[in-house]
Design a protein around this motif. Sequence first.
Motif, PDB file in Angstrom:
ATOM      1  N   LYS A 125       0.825  -1.198   0.000  1.00 30.56           N
ATOM      2  CA  LYS A 125       0.000   0.000   0.000  1.00 30.56           C
ATOM      3  C   LYS A 125       0.865   1.257   0.000  1.00 30.56           C
ATOM      4  N   ALA A 126       0.235   2.391  -0.312  1.00 29.80           N
ATOM      5  CA  ALA A 126       0.972   3.651  -0.450  1.00 29.80           C
ATOM      6  C   ALA A 126       0.300   4.772   0.323  1.00 29.80           C
ATOM      7  N   TYR A 127       1.123   5.633   0.911  1.00 26.24           N
ATOM      8  CA  TYR A 127       0.663   6.809   1.644  1.00 26.24           C
ATOM      9  C   TYR A 127       1.241   8.046   0.968  1.00 26.24           C
ATOM     10  N   LEU A 128       0.373   8.969   0.590  1.00 27.19           N
ATOM     11  CA  LEU A 128       0.807  10.221  -0.043  1.00 27.19           C
ATOM     12  C   LEU A 128       0.858  11.336   0.995  1.00 27.19           C
ATOM     13  N   VAL A 129       2.034  11.908   1.177  1.00 30.17           N
ATOM     14  CA  VAL A 129       2.200  13.103   2.009  1.00 30.17           C
ATOM     15  C   VAL A 129       1.989  14.302   1.092  1.00 30.17           C
ATOM     16  N   LEU A 130       0.812  14.878   1.145  1.00 24.82           N
ATOM     17  CA  LEU A 130       0.425  15.938   0.205  1.00 24.82           C
ATOM     18  C   LEU A 130       0.613  17.300   0.863  1.00 24.82           C
ATOM     19  N   ARG A 131       1.662  18.018   0.441  1.00 25.54           N
ATOM     20  CA  ARG A 131       1.991  19.316   1.035  1.00 25.54           C
ATOM     21  C   ARG A 131       1.636  20.484   0.142  1.00 25.54           C
ATOM     22  N   ASP A 132       1.281  20.236  -1.101  1.00 23.04           N
ATOM     23  CA  ASP A 132       1.152  21.330  -2.071  1.00 23.04           C
ATOM     24  C   ASP A 132       0.030  20.990  -3.039  1.00 23.04           C
ATOM     25  N   LEU A 133      -1.068  21.740  -2.997  1.00 20.90           N
ATOM     26  CA  LEU A 133      -2.190  21.491  -3.907  1.00 20.90           C
ATOM     27  C   LEU A 133      -1.897  22.138  -5.255  1.00 20.90           C
ATOM     28  N   PHE A 134      -1.043  21.483  -6.015  1.00 21.63           N
ATOM     29  CA  PHE A 134      -0.677  21.930  -7.361  1.00 21.63           C
ATOM     30  C   PHE A 134      -1.514  21.129  -8.362  1.00 21.63           C
ATOM     31  N   PRO A 135      -2.067  21.774  -9.394  1.00 22.04           N
ATOM     32  CA  PRO A 135      -1.785  23.137  -9.872  1.00 22.04           C
ATOM     33  C   PRO A 135      -2.686  24.233  -9.299  1.00 22.04           C
ATOM     34  N   GLN A 136      -3.507  23.923  -8.278  1.00 23.63           N
ATOM     35  CA  GLN A 136      -4.468  24.904  -7.804  1.00 23.63           C
ATOM     36  C   GLN A 136      -3.810  26.191  -7.345  1.00 23.63           C
ATOM     37  N   TRP A 137      -2.658  26.075  -6.637  1.00 24.45           N
ATOM     38  CA  TRP A 137      -2.076  27.303  -6.097  1.00 24.45           C
ATOM     39  C   TRP A 137      -1.549  28.211  -7.198  1.00 24.45           C
ATOM     40  N   VAL A 138      -1.068  27.655  -8.322  1.00 29.19           N
ATOM     41  CA  VAL A 138      -0.578  28.529  -9.394  1.00 29.19           C
ATOM     42  C   VAL A 138      -1.738  29.179 -10.141  1.00 29.19           C
ATOM     43  N   ILE A 139      -2.886  28.511 -10.134  1.00 24.65           N
ATOM     44  CA  ILE A 139      -4.102  29.132 -10.693  1.00 24.65           C
ATOM     45  C   ILE A 139      -4.536  30.284  -9.790  1.00 24.65           C
ATOM     46  N   ASP A 140      -4.540  30.024  -8.479  1.00 26.24           N
ATOM     47  CA  ASP A 140      -4.899  31.080  -7.514  1.00 26.24           C
ATOM     48  C   ASP A 140      -3.988  32.292  -7.648  1.00 26.24           C
ATOM     49  N   ALA A 141      -2.708  32.026  -7.907  1.00 25.53           N
ATOM     50  CA  ALA A 141      -1.724  33.115  -7.997  1.00 25.53           C
ATOM     51  C   ALA A 141      -1.747  33.828  -9.340  1.00 25.53           C
ATOM     52  N   GLY A 142      -2.571  33.356 -10.271  1.00 20.72           N
ATOM     53  CA  GLY A 142      -2.659  33.978 -11.586  1.00 20.72           C
ATOM     54  C   GLY A 142      -1.542  33.602 -12.529  1.00 20.72           C
ATOM     55  N   LEU A 143      -0.787  32.553 -12.191  1.00 20.33           N
ATOM     56  CA  LEU A 143       0.320  32.117 -13.039  1.00 20.33           C
ATOM     57  C   LEU A 143      -0.119  31.106 -14.087  1.00 20.33           C
ATOM     58  N   LEU A 144      -1.321  30.564 -13.936  1.00 18.56           N
ATOM     59  CA  LEU A 144      -1.860  29.587 -14.886  1.00 18.56           C
ATOM     60  C   LEU A 144      -3.363  29.795 -14.970  1.00 18.56           C
ATOM     61  N   ARG A 145      -3.890  29.843 -16.192  1.00 15.00           N
ATOM     62  CA  ARG A 145      -5.321  30.063 -16.362  1.00 15.00           C
ATOM     63  C   ARG A 145      -6.080  28.745 -16.316  1.00 15.00           C
ATOM     64  N   ALA A 146      -7.174  28.745 -15.567  1.00 15.67           N
ATOM     65  CA  ALA A 146      -8.026  27.560 -15.495  1.00 15.67           C
ATOM     66  C   ALA A 146      -8.620  27.271 -16.870  1.00 15.67           C
ATOM     67  N   GLY A 147      -8.727  25.990 -17.179  1.00 14.37           N
ATOM     68  CA  GLY A 147      -9.336  25.584 -18.443  1.00 14.37           C
ATOM     69  C   GLY A 147      -8.376  25.472 -19.598  1.00 14.37           C
ATOM     70  N   THR A 148      -7.128  25.868 -19.404  1.00 13.16           N
ATOM     71  CA  THR A 148      -6.151  25.789 -20.487  1.00 13.16           C
ATOM     72  C   THR A 148      -5.649  24.357 -20.648  1.00 13.16           C
ATOM     73  N   LEU A 149      -4.960  24.118 -21.753  1.00  8.11           N
ATOM     74  CA  LEU A 149      -4.379  22.801 -22.006  1.00  8.11           C
ATOM     75  C   LEU A 149      -3.355  22.443 -20.931  1.00  8.11           C
ATOM     76  N   PHE A 150      -2.588  23.446 -20.480  1.00 12.21           N
ATOM     77  CA  PHE A 150      -1.592  23.190 -19.440  1.00 12.21           C
ATOM     78  C   PHE A 150      -2.259  22.744 -18.142  1.00 12.21           C
ATOM     79  N   GLU A 151      -3.365  23.412 -17.774  1.00 11.53           N
ATOM     80  CA  GLU A 151      -4.048  23.004 -16.542  1.00 11.53           C
ATOM     81  C   GLU A 151      -4.555  21.572 -16.665  1.00 11.53           C
ATOM     82  N   LYS A 152      -5.138  21.231 -17.800  1.00  4.07           N
ATOM     83  CA  LYS A 152      -5.660  19.870 -17.991  1.00  4.07           C
ATOM     84  C   LYS A 152      -4.538  18.841 -17.928  1.00  4.07           C
TER      85      LYS A 152
END
Length: 404
Positions: A125-152
Motif C-alpha cells: 500500500k501507499a501513503y501520499l504526504v500531500l503538502r502542495d495542492l498543485f496546480p491549484q495554487w498557481v491558478i490562484d496566484a494567476g500564473l496559470l489560467r483555469a481551463g487551459t491545455l496546461f491546466e488539464k
Amino acid sequence: MKLALIIDDYLPNSTRVGAKMFHELAVELVTHGHQVTVITPDPTIAQRLICDELDGVNIWRFRSGPIKDVNKILRAVNETLLSCRAWLAIKDNVQPSTFDGIIYYSPSIFWGRLVYHLKRRCSCKAYLVLRDLFPQWVIDAGLLRAGTLFEKYFRLFERYSYKQADSIGLMSEKNLQVFKEQHGHYPGEVLRNWASISAVGHPDDNYVSIREKLGLQDKVIYFYGGNIGHAQDMANLMRLARNMQHHVSAHFLFVGQGDEVELINKLAKEWGLTNFSYLPSVNQSEFKCILNEIDVGLFSLSAQHTAHNFPGKLLGYMVHSLPILGSVNRGNDLLEIINVNKAGFIHVNGEDDALLQSAERLCLEKDLRQCLGRNAQELLKQQFSVCAAAQTIETQLEAKNAFN
C-alpha cells in the motif's frame, strides 16, 4: 516494515525544507525498527543509479534532468519524466518482497506511475504526504489560467497521483476540507508538518557568525529562510521591511532561492532599504546555525491562495524557540493555531498596519520574544513532532497491509 520513501529532492545536497522534513521522517522510521529506502532524482550523476546511505537510511539516487531552479518548461519536461526514469533505474532492484509500504511526497505530482509499478510488483500500500495542492495554487496566484491545455495536463497527473494512494495526509483541517471539496472521493486525513526537536544546529570550527559576517551584532534580526517565490508573496515582507526602517535596531535577513529573488533585490534597491540583506541558499548545517543567531522567524503566504498551507519553515523556527511573525490567506487555520497558542503573531495578508504593530512589539520587547519563542517550541512538541507523523503513517500502512 521495508519502506520506500519517494521525494524529488533530498539531503545532503538539498537546502529545501521538504528534503529536511523527509529525512527526519526517514530517520524516525528507522528508529522504529523499519528498513527505509529513499528513492530520489539526482541530476549530477552520470550513472543510471547510485546507492548510498545517510544516517541509517538507504538512498537510491537515479539520474534525472534538473527540476529545481530552472525555467518552467524544462522543469515540467523533467518532472514528467521522473517516474519513467526512476523505474528504469530501479526495477532490477525491486523484487516482490523488497517493499511492504510506500510513502511518497508531493510536490511533485508526477510520482503516480512509479508508485503504480512498485505497488503492483510488491503488492503493498501507499501513503501520499500531500503538502502542495498543485496546480491549484498557481491558478490562484494567476500564473496559470483555469481551463487551459496546461491546466488539464497537470490535472491529469495530479489525479493519477491521488489514485495510487491508499491514504493521503494533508497538513491542516482547512486544507483537508478544501481537498475533500475538490477531490472528495480520495481518502484524506490530517498529517501535520513535522520536525525533530533534536534538529538544533551546533557550529563547527568553520562556521562564521552571521552577525559578524553582516555586521549585525546589535540588531534584532527578522529572518526569512526558504523558497522565495510567488506562493509566498515576498513583496508583503518587503513592505514590512520598508515600514520598519525607522527602527534602527531592526534588520531583515532573507536566505534562499526562488522565482522572486530578483524582485526582492529590486525592491530593496528601489526603496533604498538599509535594513535588509539577502543571501543565497546555504546547506542545512549552516542554516541551523543561522537559526541559533536570529530573533524572529518570518513567513508569508499569498492572499490569493484557496488552500491553507502550513509552511515547513515554521517548524525550524519552533525547534529554535523563535517567535513567529507572518501573514496568511484569509481563513487559514494556521492563524488561530499560532495566535491562540501564543507562539507568535499571524495576520491576514494585506493587514499591513497590524503586521507592522506586531513587528514593532517584537523589536522593542525582548521578554515578549523569549516568551513567544518558548511557546512555539512547546507547540511543536504537542502537535508537530516527527514521532507523531511517523506513527500516523505507520498506522495507516499497517492497517492497510493487514487486509492484504
